[in-house]
Design a protein around this motif. Structure first.
Motif, PDB file in Angstrom:
ATOM      1  N   ARG A 199     -51.125 -39.635 -77.544  1.00 31.87           N
ATOM      2  CA  ARG A 199     -49.668 -39.784 -77.484  1.00 31.87           C
ATOM      3  C   ARG A 199     -49.274 -40.964 -76.605  1.00 31.87           C
ATOM      4  O   ARG A 199     -49.853 -41.180 -75.551  1.00 31.87           O
ATOM      5  N   PRO A 200     -48.284 -41.716 -77.042  1.00 31.04           N
ATOM      6  CA  PRO A 200     -47.795 -42.818 -76.207  1.00 31.04           C
ATOM      7  C   PRO A 200     -46.786 -42.293 -75.179  1.00 31.04           C
ATOM      8  O   PRO A 200     -46.042 -41.357 -75.439  1.00 31.04           O
ATOM      9  N   ILE A 201     -46.810 -42.906 -74.005  1.00 29.28           N
ATOM     10  CA  ILE A 201     -45.845 -42.609 -72.951  1.00 29.28           C
ATOM     11  C   ILE A 201     -44.983 -43.859 -72.821  1.00 29.28           C
ATOM     12  O   ILE A 201     -45.508 -44.967 -72.708  1.00 29.28           O
ATOM     13  N   TYR A 202     -43.655 -43.680 -72.851  1.00 29.20           N
ATOM     14  CA  TYR A 202     -42.743 -44.824 -72.845  1.00 29.20           C
ATOM     15  C   TYR A 202     -42.049 -44.989 -71.501  1.00 29.20           C
ATOM     16  O   TYR A 202     -41.648 -44.011 -70.866  1.00 29.20           O
ATOM     17  N   PHE A 203     -41.914 -46.254 -71.095  1.00 22.35           N
ATOM     18  CA  PHE A 203     -41.232 -46.624 -69.869  1.00 22.35           C
ATOM     19  C   PHE A 203     -40.100 -47.577 -70.254  1.00 22.35           C
ATOM     20  O   PHE A 203     -40.352 -48.659 -70.785  1.00 22.35           O
ATOM     21  N   THR A 204     -38.874 -47.153 -70.020  1.00 18.81           N
ATOM     22  CA  THR A 204     -37.707 -47.920 -70.421  1.00 18.81           C
ATOM     23  C   THR A 204     -36.987 -48.471 -69.190  1.00 18.81           C
ATOM     24  O   THR A 204     -37.341 -48.173 -68.057  1.00 18.81           O
ATOM     25  N   GLY A 205     -35.975 -49.275 -69.441  1.00 17.50           N
ATOM     26  CA  GLY A 205     -35.128 -49.753 -68.362  1.00 17.50           C
ATOM     27  C   GLY A 205     -35.416 -51.163 -67.892  1.00 17.50           C
ATOM     28  O   GLY A 205     -34.729 -51.679 -67.013  1.00 17.50           O
ATOM     29  N   ILE A 206     -36.428 -51.813 -68.459  1.00 18.03           N
ATOM     30  CA  ILE A 206     -36.715 -53.201 -68.099  1.00 18.03           C
ATOM     31  C   ILE A 206     -35.757 -54.100 -68.879  1.00 18.03           C
ATOM     32  O   ILE A 206     -35.515 -53.887 -70.066  1.00 18.03           O
ATOM     33  N   THR A 207     -35.234 -55.107 -68.201  1.00 21.61           N
ATOM     34  CA  THR A 207     -34.388 -56.102 -68.851  1.00 21.61           C
ATOM     35  C   THR A 207     -34.999 -57.473 -68.640  1.00 21.61           C
ATOM     36  O   THR A 207     -35.409 -57.816 -67.529  1.00 21.61           O
ATOM     37  N   ALA A 208     -35.077 -58.245 -69.719  1.00 18.86           N
ATOM     38  CA  ALA A 208     -35.530 -59.635 -69.647  1.00 18.86           C
ATOM     39  C   ALA A 208     -34.329 -60.515 -69.950  1.00 18.86           C
ATOM     40  O   ALA A 208     -33.635 -60.293 -70.941  1.00 18.86           O
ATOM     41  N   THR A 209     -34.079 -61.497 -69.097  1.00 15.87           N
ATOM     42  CA  THR A 209     -32.971 -62.420 -69.317  1.00 15.87           C
ATOM     43  C   THR A 209     -33.466 -63.852 -69.211  1.00 15.87           C
ATOM     44  O   THR A 209     -34.404 -64.147 -68.472  1.00 15.87           O
ATOM     45  N   MET A 210     -32.806 -64.721 -69.981  1.00 13.93           N
ATOM     46  CA  MET A 210     -33.120 -66.134 -69.927  1.00 13.93           C
ATOM     47  C   MET A 210     -31.799 -66.885 -69.754  1.00 13.93           C
ATOM     48  O   MET A 210     -31.055 -67.091 -70.703  1.00 13.93           O
ATOM     49  N   GLU A 211     -31.515 -67.227 -68.506  1.00 13.66           N
ATOM     50  CA  GLU A 211     -30.278 -67.948 -68.204  1.00 13.66           C
ATOM     51  C   GLU A 211     -30.429 -69.444 -68.426  1.00 13.66           C
ATOM     52  O   GLU A 211     -29.449 -70.125 -68.681  1.00 13.66           O
ATOM     53  N   GLU A 236     -39.151 -47.123 -59.228  1.00 12.65           N
ATOM     54  CA  GLU A 236     -40.196 -46.194 -59.680  1.00 12.65           C
ATOM     55  C   GLU A 236     -39.641 -44.806 -59.970  1.00 12.65           C
ATOM     56  O   GLU A 236     -40.129 -44.104 -60.851  1.00 12.65           O
ATOM     57  N   GLU A 237     -38.618 -44.395 -59.231  1.00 17.11           N
ATOM     58  CA  GLU A 237     -38.034 -43.064 -59.432  1.00 17.11           C
ATOM     59  C   GLU A 237     -37.535 -42.878 -60.861  1.00 17.11           C
ATOM     60  O   GLU A 237     -37.581 -41.778 -61.403  1.00 17.11           O
ATOM     61  N   GLN A 238     -37.070 -43.948 -61.482  1.00 14.39           N
ATOM     62  CA  GLN A 238     -36.582 -43.846 -62.860  1.00 14.39           C
ATOM     63  C   GLN A 238     -37.717 -43.523 -63.828  1.00 14.39           C
ATOM     64  O   GLN A 238     -37.487 -42.937 -64.876  1.00 14.39           O
ATOM     65  N   TRP A 239     -38.933 -43.891 -63.474  1.00 13.62           N
ATOM     66  CA  TRP A 239     -40.080 -43.636 -64.333  1.00 13.62           C
ATOM     67  C   TRP A 239     -40.871 -42.405 -63.904  1.00 13.62           C
ATOM     68  O   TRP A 239     -41.928 -42.114 -64.463  1.00 13.62           O
ATOM     69  N   SER A 240     -40.399 -41.639 -62.941  1.00 18.11           N
ATOM     70  CA  SER A 240     -41.197 -40.548 -62.379  1.00 18.11           C
ATOM     71  C   SER A 240     -41.629 -39.523 -63.430  1.00 18.11           C
ATOM     72  O   SER A 240     -42.775 -39.063 -63.401  1.00 18.11           O
ATOM     73  N   ASP A 241     -40.756 -39.152 -64.366  1.00 18.91           N
ATOM     74  CA  ASP A 241     -41.148 -38.180 -65.396  1.00 18.91           C
ATOM     75  C   ASP A 241     -42.266 -38.730 -66.279  1.00 18.91           C
ATOM     76  O   ASP A 241     -43.229 -38.025 -66.579  1.00 18.91           O
ATOM     77  N   SER A 242     -42.133 -39.984 -66.701  1.00 18.45           N
ATOM     78  CA  SER A 242     -43.160 -40.589 -67.552  1.00 18.45           C
ATOM     79  C   SER A 242     -44.469 -40.782 -66.803  1.00 18.45           C
ATOM     80  O   SER A 242     -45.549 -40.595 -67.370  1.00 18.45           O
ATOM     81  N   LEU A 243     -44.387 -41.158 -65.531  1.00 13.33           N
ATOM     82  CA  LEU A 243     -45.606 -41.368 -64.741  1.00 13.33           C
ATOM     83  C   LEU A 243     -46.440 -40.097 -64.636  1.00 13.33           C
ATOM     84  O   LEU A 243     -47.677 -40.160 -64.563  1.00 13.33           O
ATOM     85  N   ARG A 244     -45.804 -38.952 -64.643  1.00 14.57           N
ATOM     86  CA  ARG A 244     -46.549 -37.677 -64.542  1.00 14.57           C
ATOM     87  C   ARG A 244     -47.503 -37.455 -65.700  1.00 14.57           C
ATOM     88  O   ARG A 244     -48.474 -36.720 -65.580  1.00 14.57           O
TER      89      ARG A 244
END
Length: 83
Positions: free
Chosen positions: A15-27, A39-47
């Protein structure tokens, strides 16, 4: 300015585990900046990761690899956007 959300998928067994919330910008052309959530935002996925996978997430090398991989892919997409 171009901006995109990025999701990381880490394979753990069958099963894949997904980590969201990254933003890439090119100004400016060719300069990509990543915004990585706390890291707290990913705590559930990290488990769901193995101990070894969690340890890799905590290294500077991991974040360097993210910068290289995401930037490379982002620059390709910026030059050839999907129609």
């Amino acid at each position: 300015m171009l901006s995109s959300r990025v999701t990381i998928g880490v394979q753990n067994g069958d099963r894949p585990i997904y980590f969201t919330g990254i933003t890439a910008t090119m100004e400016r052309p060719g300069f990509v900046t990543l915004s990585i959530p706390p890291e707290e935002q990913w705590s559930d996925s990290l488990r769901w990761l193995t101990r070894e996978q969690r340890e890799r997430f905590a290294t500077a090398e991991f974040f360097t690899m993210l910068q290289v991989q995401i930037t490379g892919r982002y620059l390709i997409l910026a030059q050839h956007p999907p129609q």
